[in-house]
Design a protein around this motif. Structure first.
Motif, short mmCIF file in Angstrom:
data_model
loop_
_atom_site.label_atom_id
_atom_site.label_comp_id
_atom_site.label_asym_id
_atom_site.label_seq_id
_atom_site.Cartn_x
_atom_site.Cartn_y
_atom_site.Cartn_z
N THR A 46 6.60 16.97 -7.03
CA THR A 46 6.80 16.75 -5.64
C THR A 46 8.82 15.87 -5.54
O THR A 46 10.07 16.15 -5.46
N ILE A 47 8.38 15.49 -6.73
CA ILE A 47 10.14 14.50 -6.83
C ILE A 47 11.01 15.19 -7.57
O ILE A 47 12.12 14.99 -6.56
N GLU A 48 11.02 16.02 -8.09
CA GLU A 48 11.26 17.39 -8.27
C GLU A 48 12.65 18.36 -7.31
O GLU A 48 13.98 18.96 -7.02
N LYS A 49 11.83 17.42 -5.92
CA LYS A 49 11.73 18.84 -4.76
C LYS A 49 13.05 17.88 -4.24
O LYS A 49 13.26 18.47 -2.33
N PHE A 50 12.91 16.38 -3.96
CA PHE A 50 12.94 16.07 -3.18
C PHE A 50 14.32 16.15 -2.94
O PHE A 50 15.39 16.02 -4.35
N ASP A 51 15.79 16.33 -1.68
CA ASP A 51 17.18 16.12 -1.40
C ASP A 51 17.41 15.82 -0.32
O ASP A 51 16.53 14.80 -0.01
N ARG A 52 18.78 15.50 -0.23
CA ARG A 52 19.07 14.32 2.08
C ARG A 52 17.89 15.28 2.56
O ARG A 52 18.11 14.75 3.65
N LYS A 53 18.12 16.37 2.85
CA LYS A 53 17.60 17.36 3.68
C LYS A 53 16.06 16.08 4.30
O LYS A 53 15.88 16.11 5.84
N MET A 54 15.40 16.36 3.21
CA MET A 54 14.24 16.02 3.33
C MET A 54 14.07 14.67 3.55
O MET A 54 13.23 13.93 4.43
N ILE A 55 14.98 13.60 2.67
CA ILE A 55 15.18 12.17 3.24
C ILE A 55 15.38 11.51 4.40
O ILE A 55 14.78 11.22 5.54
N ARG A 56 16.01 13.04 4.71
CA ARG A 56 16.76 12.44 6.26
C ARG A 56 16.09 12.52 7.35
O ARG A 56 15.26 12.40 8.17
N ARG A 57 14.91 13.81 7.31
CA ARG A 57 13.75 14.47 8.12
C ARG A 57 12.33 13.00 8.15
O ARG A 57 12.47 13.04 8.81
N TYR A 58 12.57 12.66 7.03
CA TYR A 58 11.50 11.98 6.62
C TYR A 58 11.40 10.64 7.67
O TYR A 58 10.79 9.89 7.94
N MET A 59 13.36 10.26 7.25
CA MET A 59 13.66 8.78 7.88
C MET A 59 13.12 8.98 9.62
O MET A 59 13.40 7.95 10.30
N SER A 60 14.19 10.26 10.06
CA SER A 60 13.73 10.71 10.79
C SER A 60 12.36 10.49 11.86
O SER A 60 12.50 10.06 12.99
N ARG A 61 11.82 10.23 11.39
CA ARG A 61 10.09 10.22 11.11
C ARG A 61 9.81 9.42 11.26
O ARG A 61 9.05 8.45 12.37
N LEU A 62 10.18 8.61 10.27
CA LEU A 62 9.16 7.37 10.63
C LEU A 62 10.61 6.17 10.39
O LEU A 62 9.59 4.72 10.83
#
Length: 419
Positions: free
Chosen positions: A162-178
């Motif tokens: 999972t860590i190898e797939k993390f990118d800026r888009k995933m980070i932004r979406r997670y932070m927007s949610r939580l």
């Protein structure tokens, strides 16, 4: 006295004045942890915690570190199953500078792809270091046995795939949610003035949640599962954890369990320490601990010993647990446990940082703040029957076991382990 200020967007500021100290502790608490992650996001909460230190539009990672050094402050962060906390402790006259840097990190981190790639490598090394530390690894594996199908059983750090797939888009979406106003608490404790509270309000009351992001609110309840997991590797000692169902933070019997933990293995006078280390000399490190979350909890017994003593130590552990369940604890043990717990609690509140942590967690997770006198009364009101009852209910045949031992060790038969 603990005070609460609520910003117009819902961000809560919890502050407790300690005029007799020269420090101020400040923490940004976010109700976002590994429990909130989907399977594809496993480890993302912890990854974001790291990334907030990597640079903003006006500060790079080195500048952030240098600025905190310049004001003589410490900055740190951690991620748990239920929350993430970014915090600092500084001299009182540097408090406004500290919150300015923290808020810059919180709102303006760039999440540069090159930094993401670098931190990915750092976190994979961190995970490897846990696997190289068997007393940590055995505990993480225990949780995977106790709650194999629930996020609470996952390691906080994540896994390589999972860590190898993390990118800026995933980070932004997670932070927007939580990372939303209702999920954020700012906790301050120490020698501050009201201008600091006003300054924090100005910096945190202007952002809003992303209406396009749907919140994931329904979480399945974790169900404790019995089981056994073993791992053999090239190490010198054998390590064992035995886990039992515990209590959630909502349970009004929690102080009964905390006192039981002290008696079982939480102190140097505990049953485990005295019999297994002092009387038998089977282990240098042996103890118990409890973990409580909003949804569930656990009670865990741990010991590390030489491979040839593993079976004897496990038998001794289960003998002690069995005697406590069948015969109960003594009045003297309970009195000692109460005094030890009150001492630990009260002495732990003498620093601004400890008060900040207590208040931040209580507001974020429990939405309440018991006074010191109320907590002491809860401890004093626990009876011998209360502790013996919780021991009987906790130490059932339903248990999970995790073992890491040298490759040369002859592990006991699996059916013996789970008897």
């Amino acid at each position: 006295m603990i005070n609460k200020t609520t910003c117009k967007n819902g961000v809560r500021i919890i502050h407790e004045k300690m005029p007799y100290v020269r420090s101020v502790a400040i923490g940004i608490w976010v109700k976002a942890g590994s429990l909130d992650e989907t399977a594809d996001e496993w480890g993302l909460s912890h990854f974001i915690e790291h990334m907030l230190f990597k640079g903003t539009s006006k500060r790079n990672a080195k500048t952030i570190a240098e600025e905190f050094d310049r004001i003589g402050g410490d900055i740190n962060a951690y991620t748990s199953k239920e929350m993430t906390c970014y915090y600092t402790t500084v001299l009182d006259h540097h408090a406004e500078k500290a919150i300015e840097i923290l808020s810059d990190m919180f709102f303006n981190s760039l999440f540069d792809e090159e930094d993401i790639q670098k931190e990915r490598s750092v976190i994979l090394d961190e995970i490897a270091s846990v696997e190289d530390t068997p007393d940590d690894d055995v505990d993480e594996r225990l949780w995977s046995v106790m709650y194999p199908t629930h996020p609470i059983g996952r390691s906080i750090g994540g896994i390589k795939s999972t860590i190898e797939k993390f990118d800026r888009k995933m980070i932004r979406r997670y932070m927007s949610r939580l990372y939303t106003p209702e999920n954020i608490v700012i906790s301050i404790a120490g020698n501050y003035d009201e201008k600091l509270i006003d300054s924090i309000g100005l910096q945190f009351d202007s952002f809003t949640e992303n209406e396009e992001i749907k919140h994931i609110t329904d979480k399945p309840l974790p169900v404790f599962t019995s089981g056994l997991i073993t791992k053999q590797k090239d190490i010198e000692q054998a390590h064992i954890c035995i886990g039992y169902p515990g209590l959630s933070l909502r349970d009004n019997r929690l102080h009964d369990l905390i006192l039981l933990d002290s008696i079982v293995g939480g102190t140097m006078s505990s049953r485990l320490f005295q019999e297994i280390r002092e009387e038998r000399g089977l282990a240098y490190s042996v103890f118990s601990y409890y973990s409580s979350y909003m949804m569930t909890g656990s009670f865990v017994v741990y010991g590390g010993t030489s491979p040839e003593h593993l079976g004897e130590m496990q038998s001794a552990m289960e003998k002690i647990i069995g005697e406590i369940k069948s015969k109960g604890v003594t009045e003297t043990e309970l009195i000692n446990a109460k005094e030890q717990l009150k001492g630990s609690f009260l002495l732990g509140l003498e620093s601004s940082e400890s008060r900040m942590h207590r208040n931040g967690k209580n507001e974020l997770i429990l939405h309440e703040h018991k006074s010191i006198d109320e907590v002491v009364a809860l401890i004093d009101n626990v009876t011998l029957n209360d502790v013996n009852r919780i021991a009987y209910e906790t130490f059932t045949d339903e248990r999970a076991i995790s073992i890491i031992a040298p490759k040369s060790a002859a592990l006991l038969p699996l059916n013996h382990m789970m008897k």
